[in-house]
Enzyme design. Structure first.
Site, PDB file in Angstrom:
ATOM      1  N   ARG A  12       0.790  -1.207   0.000  1.00 14.28           N
ATOM      2  CA  ARG A  12       0.000   0.000   0.000  1.00 14.28           C
ATOM      3  C   ARG A  12       0.839   1.283   0.000  1.00 14.28           C
ATOM      4  O   ARG A  12       0.752   2.109  -0.906  1.00 14.28           O
ATOM      5  CB  ARG A  12      -0.823  -0.042   1.271  1.00 14.28           C
ATOM      6  CG  ARG A  12      -2.081   0.658   1.272  1.00 14.28           C
ATOM      7  CD  ARG A  12      -2.835   0.190   2.493  1.00 14.28           C
ATOM      8  NE  ARG A  12      -3.676  -0.930   2.178  1.00 14.28           N
ATOM      9  CZ  ARG A  12      -4.997  -0.827   2.021  1.00 14.28           C
ATOM     10  NH1 ARG A  12      -5.592   0.327   2.197  1.00 14.28           N
ATOM     11  NH2 ARG A  12      -5.701  -1.869   1.716  1.00 14.28           N
ATOM     12  N   THR A  13       1.678   1.406   1.019  1.00 12.32           N
ATOM     13  CA  THR A  13       2.465   2.626   1.156  1.00 12.32           C
ATOM     14  C   THR A  13       3.489   2.745   0.026  1.00 12.32           C
ATOM     15  O   THR A  13       3.701   3.813  -0.531  1.00 12.32           O
ATOM     16  CB  THR A  13       3.171   2.649   2.526  1.00 12.32           C
ATOM     17  OG1 THR A  13       2.182   2.476   3.538  1.00 12.32           O
ATOM     18  CG2 THR A  13       3.888   3.954   2.752  1.00 12.32           C
ATOM     19  N   LYS A  37      22.084 -10.259   8.938  1.00  9.19           N
ATOM     20  CA  LYS A  37      23.216 -11.131   8.646  1.00  9.19           C
ATOM     21  C   LYS A  37      24.212 -10.451   7.715  1.00  9.19           C
ATOM     22  O   LYS A  37      25.401 -10.618   7.828  1.00  9.19           O
ATOM     23  CB  LYS A  37      22.724 -12.425   7.981  1.00  9.19           C
ATOM     24  CG  LYS A  37      21.972 -13.322   8.945  1.00  9.19           C
ATOM     25  CD  LYS A  37      21.475 -14.570   8.200  1.00  9.19           C
ATOM     26  CE  LYS A  37      20.262 -15.160   8.871  1.00  9.19           C
ATOM     27  NZ  LYS A  37      19.186 -15.455   7.949  1.00  9.19           N
ATOM     28  N   ARG A  68      11.098   2.499   4.709  1.00  5.56           N
ATOM     29  CA  ARG A  68      10.207   1.754   5.613  1.00  5.56           C
ATOM     30  C   ARG A  68      11.078   0.732   6.313  1.00  5.56           C
ATOM     31  O   ARG A  68      11.836   0.014   5.656  1.00  5.56           O
ATOM     32  CB  ARG A  68       9.109   1.072   4.789  1.00  5.56           C
ATOM     33  CG  ARG A  68       8.416  -0.106   5.456  1.00  5.56           C
ATOM     34  CD  ARG A  68       7.530   0.253   6.618  1.00  5.56           C
ATOM     35  NE  ARG A  68       6.422   1.106   6.285  1.00  5.56           N
ATOM     36  CZ  ARG A  68       5.183   0.671   6.026  1.00  5.56           C
ATOM     37  NH1 ARG A  68       4.916  -0.604   6.034  1.00  5.56           N
ATOM     38  NH2 ARG A  68       4.226   1.530   5.760  1.00  5.56           N
ATOM     39  N   HIS A 114       4.692   7.289  11.375  1.00  9.68           N
ATOM     40  CA  HIS A 114       4.332   7.074   9.981  1.00  9.68           C
ATOM     41  C   HIS A 114       3.731   8.401   9.510  1.00  9.68           C
ATOM     42  O   HIS A 114       2.520   8.518   9.332  1.00  9.68           O
ATOM     43  CB  HIS A 114       3.322   5.923   9.893  1.00  9.68           C
ATOM     44  CG  HIS A 114       3.081   5.430   8.489  1.00  9.68           C
ATOM     45  ND1 HIS A 114       3.657   6.008   7.374  1.00  9.68           N
ATOM     46  CD2 HIS A 114       2.317   4.409   8.027  1.00  9.68           C
ATOM     47  CE1 HIS A 114       3.249   5.352   6.295  1.00  9.68           C
ATOM     48  NE2 HIS A 114       2.442   4.386   6.661  1.00  9.68           N
TER      49      HIS A 114
END
Lengths: 428, 182, 309
Positions: free
Chosen positions: C59-60, C87, C109, C137
């Site tokens: 969505r974002t 890692k 994000r 956000h």
């Protein structure tokens, strides 16, 4: 070579001495302590007028990373940091790779310490094999090899029965058991103190009760079994209160705190600076006040810095992934001197918490300036303001939130067994 | 050093009105009536002039000529580099431009860059049959090959002169001035 | 005219009221572009925007990508899983590599709170926080505020209820900051297990009953519940959560008669909102939020671009 320290303020809490006198060191031991001592032949005389002459400072809670994580610190670099910070002796936690849970690792650390030839290093052995909280290590053999205490360090003994057996068995050997108090089920996933700041920063919190509950539990176990226990790096008002009450009713419990717990609060985390990430986490202003009270009224016996050196790669990551800890040996004394400035502690009290008390808790020799005692001496200039320069740290770990901090004074002379291991008298 | 200003009125209220009346007739004459004709004012200077032209043309023809507003901020050729971004205004073109004859309206024609941006913007809304340009003042100094179809007044000016078109709807009076900065 | 002087958009905590106004007004003028046949303006031609997503988010990410494309910027999507990052290459190394490719804006994000702050301190590019852990956000809060303003004509003086998992919600934190700054009265409700400590100090009233929060509310904003929270004993079952916290016809009657319903999506139908409420365009503005999201993100990209001089 003999040493004559002239005109210093001699502070020896072991004999309640506080006065301006001279101190003569011969063949590695204290030869005399009194006014107007004459220097015998072949004696180096140092004018320490205006300075504090203290029994060698001892930090009973450090991490030296060797064997296994030499990129963070070695016994030698840790010992160099110790003497530069004014410590003649340090006790190092067993969380090395492999864990110090057998004679061979204890002996290895002591051999490395001998090679470095700087501060005295006292290994603390693990309570359980691999610090896994299941099978006890060979306490007697480890003591025989040179371990001075037992602790599973940052992986606290969560099993109450194991803690009970450990305290009982260690007591009979005269070994001190040190517990890092953290209920792992309450702290799981936690990155900082749980409170307003964890709420606004959106980070999982470590509640104060995670510490309080284990401190309380282990005090009850020690009380029940009539044994001794030492509580590591106390950070909460609750633990201070629990300790104070336990001491009042005669429980044989001792406790330490670290300079960051009486200096910093969780508000420092608002920029997500990983230099402030420690475990236990920085707490609130109320906790800081309670820690100072605990130091002042004797509830907290010891200041130990929980020296936790890390490499840049361990800290220059997302806060969540960053390692816990502060490289503290070179700022511990300077930060603690502020307690005197702030009227929290007297000079004799501070010196006791940084030398005599840890020596007694770990059953170490001396921490005294009495004639005949081993000549471990720290000379402190209480009025030598300096600015912390992380790049100048002897420790490999430059991870400290105190870089750029102005501190009131520092150790200027660190003498171990009559030999000068650090001399900062001339430097400014 | 103190600056000396001299403000000269080059067109008054009646002058502006006469120009717009003439332009309205010229538009109708050139396009042979208002079939397929729409007016689009460029924000912000062209909006009120477009509205006045809309009124005049509608009055002459006896029916409403469609009018829209075009904001060209996002089409400016210097916009990507601008450190301080101007606030874009709303574009309102409530009709299809396809096969329309569009009369773009602005107050002052200067370098031509605004008109270039306006033509790009218009074409993103459809494919007009033709785009014409009406301006109240043409002050010269073109930097692009652009020419107006309808001009209220040619006003030769120096680069260091400021030409201002004041309108009732915006500034409370109708007046075109030229201001010299010595 | 106010301008955006910040290099980065890290959170609503850092934005001033004037800056919020500027972003919202800019976004409102961008809204129309998405209604055109040719939904593209040449404004950011030649600019590159990297969407660096360490967490899955269709969505974002899509919203930022469309926003960039409608402004003619080149948008590049990089999806990295956090586990491989732990890692392998660190965020810092990734950022330095991206910086060497000289993009103009990095949209990040990340599951770790504070990750955008770390990045912003390291690279010269503008960083837009597209969600960091449970922290902030900001573009979601801005699109929520734009939607509220569009539907209610104002934000100041409105009673706005946020309901659900407040503890783990970056949407909640950003909205609390933003809405408080704009003069709204914010109340929150959710199970006590998902109510962060000292939340009241953020300037909200907190309740454990949904009814107490939505009474007389002008806006009811439902938050997404992560189903895996059940395993952490934060609530006993979805069934019980839905019984106590689902917005339905009955409890929604407590809100003002013209109240609107919002949700950042994706919705767990029947858990957070009953389907008939979610789909009722009479008060559900959930799809308007999505449309406004593109406009708000266009505004952020527009206002942040080109400020490297």
């Amino acid at each position: 070579m003999n040493l004559l320290l002239k005109g210093g303020r001699i502070l020896d809490p072991s004999r309640n001495i506080d006065g301006v006198m001279d101190l003569l060191v011969k063949n590695g031991t204290i030869a005399a302590c009194g006014p107007d001592l004459q220097a015998p032949p072949e004696t180096q005389t140092l004018d320490v007028g205006g300075l504090i002459v203290s029994p060698g400072l001892i930090d009973m809670h450090v991490h030296l990373r060797e064997p296994g994580q030499e990129y963070k610190e070695t016994v030698a670099t840790g010992a160099a940091a110790a003497v530069a910070g004014g410590f003649t002796a340090v006790a190092c936690m067993p969380n090395t790779l492999p864990v110090n849970d057998t004679r061979s690792i204890t002996e290895f650390i002591l051999r490395r310490a001998g090679e470095a030839g700087l501060a005295r290093i006292y290994p603390i052995a693990a309570v359980s094999l691999g610090q896994e909280g299941r099978q006890m290590t060979e306490f007697a053999d480890l003591k025989d090899a040179g371990a001075v205490a037992l602790s599973d360090d940052g992986k606290p003994v969560m099993d109450a029965a194991l803690m009970r057996r450990t305290l009982e068995y260690a007591e009979s050997l005269g070994l001190t058991v040190i517990q890092h108090c953290e209920d792992l089920s309450l702290s799981a996933g936690g990155l900082m103190h749980e409170g307003y700041y964890s709420t606004i920063l959106g980070m999982r919190g470590i509640p104060a009760i995670a510490e309080d509950i284990i401190a309380n539990r282990d005090i009850l176990i020690a009380e029940y079994s009539g044994t001794r226990i030492h509580i590591a790096h106390v950070s909460t008002a609750g633990a201070v209160r629990i300790l104070r009450e336990a001491k009042k009713r005669g429980v044989r419990v001792t406790a330490e705190t670290a300079p960051h717990y009486f200096t910093l609060t969780d508000e420092s985390l608002t920029g997500y600076n990983t230099a402030f990430k420690v475990n236990p986490p920085l707490r609130t202003a109320e906790d800081v006040a309670a820690i100072k009270e605990g130091l002042a009224d004797g509830t907290l016996d010891v200041i130990a810095c929980d020296h936790a050196p890390h490499a840049r790669t361990d800290k220059e990551v997302e806060f969540e992934y960053a390692s816990n800890g502060i490289s503290g040996l070179e700022t511990s004394l300077g930060l603690s001197l502020k307690l005197i400035e702030d009227g929290v502690l007297s000079w004799p009290d501070l010196i006791a918490k940084m030398s005599l008390n840890p020596a007694r808790i770990l059953n170490l020799p001396s921490a005294s300036l009495a004639p005949g005692a081993c000549a471990d001496i720290t000379v402190i200039d209480p009025n030598r303001p300096w600015t912390v320069d992380l790049k100048a740290f002897r420790s490999r770990g430059k991870n400290s939130p105190f870089g750029g901090c102005a501190l009131p004074g520092r150790a200027v002379l660190t003498i171990v067994g009559g030999e000068i291991k650090y001399n900062g008298l001339a430097s400014q | 050093m103190a600056k000396k200003h001299s403000v000269k009125v080059v067109m008054d209220s009646e002058g502006i009105d006469r120009c717009l009346t003439r332009i309205a007739y010229e538009i109708l004459e050139k396009n042979k009536g208002m079939d397929g004709l729409v007016i689009v004012g460029i924000r912000t200077g062209g909006i009120y002039l477009a509205q006045r032209l809309q009124k005049k043309i509608s009055a002459i023809e006896g029916r409403e000529i469609p009018m829209g507003i075009l904001d060209i901020t996002l089409y400016r050729d210097d916009i990507a580099k601008a450190t301080q971004k101007p606030s874009p205004g709303k574009t309102q073109i409530p009709f299809d431009l396809t096969e329309k004859k569009v009369v773009l309206v602005d107050d002052v024609l200067f370098t031509g860059r605004t008109i270039r941006a306006a033509m790009d913007a218009l074409i993103d809304f459809g494919r007009p049959k033709m785009i014409q340009l009406a301006v109240l003042i043409d002050r010269g100094h073109r930097e692009l090959p652009i020419r107006a179809d309808y001009v209220g007044k040619n006003l030769p000016s120096s680069l260091w002169e400021a030409v201002s078109v004041n309108l009732m709807e915006k500034n409370g009076k109708d007046e075109v001035t030229i201001e010299e900065d010595h | 005219m106010t301008k955006l002087t910040k290099k980065d958009i890290l959170g609503m905590a850092d934005l001033t009221v004037d800056e919020i106004h500027l972003i919202l007004e800019t976004a409102e003028s961008f809204l129309e572009i998405s209604t055109r046949d040719i939904k593209k303006v040449p404004t950011l031609r030649g600019k590159s925007i990297i969407n660096l997503f360490y967490e899955a988010s269709t969505r974002t990410r899509t919203s930022f990508e469309i926003a960039g494309k409608r402004l003619s910027a080149d948008t590049i999507n990089i999806s990295a899983s956090t586990s491989s990052v732990v890692k392998g290459e660190t965020l810092i190394d990734t950022a330095r590599n991206l910086e060497a490719m000289n993009p103009d804006i990095i949209v990040l994000r990340h599951s770790a709170a504070g990750a955008p702050h770390l990045l912003a301190g390291l690279v010269r590019q503008s960083i837009i926080n597209a969600g960091d852990g449970a922290h902030e956000h900001p573009s979601q809060a801005l699109l929520d505020m734009m939607t509220i303003r569009e539907k209610k004509g104002r934000i100041a003086g409105l009673k706005i209820a946020l309901v659900g998992d407040i503890q783990h919600s970056r949407v909640a934190r950003s909205n609390i900051y933003g809405l408080n700054k704009m003069g709204a009265r914010v109340v929150v409700a959710g199970p006590a297990t998902m109510m962060p400590r000292d939340i009241e100090k953020m300037g909200v009233e907190a309740f454990t009953r949904i009814e107490d929060a939505i009474v007389d509310a002008d806006v009811v904003m439902m938050l997404r519940i992560q189903l895996e929270r059940q395993k952490q004993n934060l609530f006993p079952s979805l069934r019980e959560y839905a019984q106590r916290y689902c917005l339905n016809r009955t409890n929604f009657k407590l809100a003002k008669s013209d109240a609107i319903v919002m949700h950042p999506g994706p919705i767990n139908r029947g858990v957070e909102i009953s389907p008939d409420i979610a789909d009722d365009s009479g008060f559900s503005v959930i799809l308007d939020q999505v449309a406004n999201g593109v406009a708000v993100r266009m505004a952020l990209l527009y206002l942040l671009s080109g400020g490297n001089e």
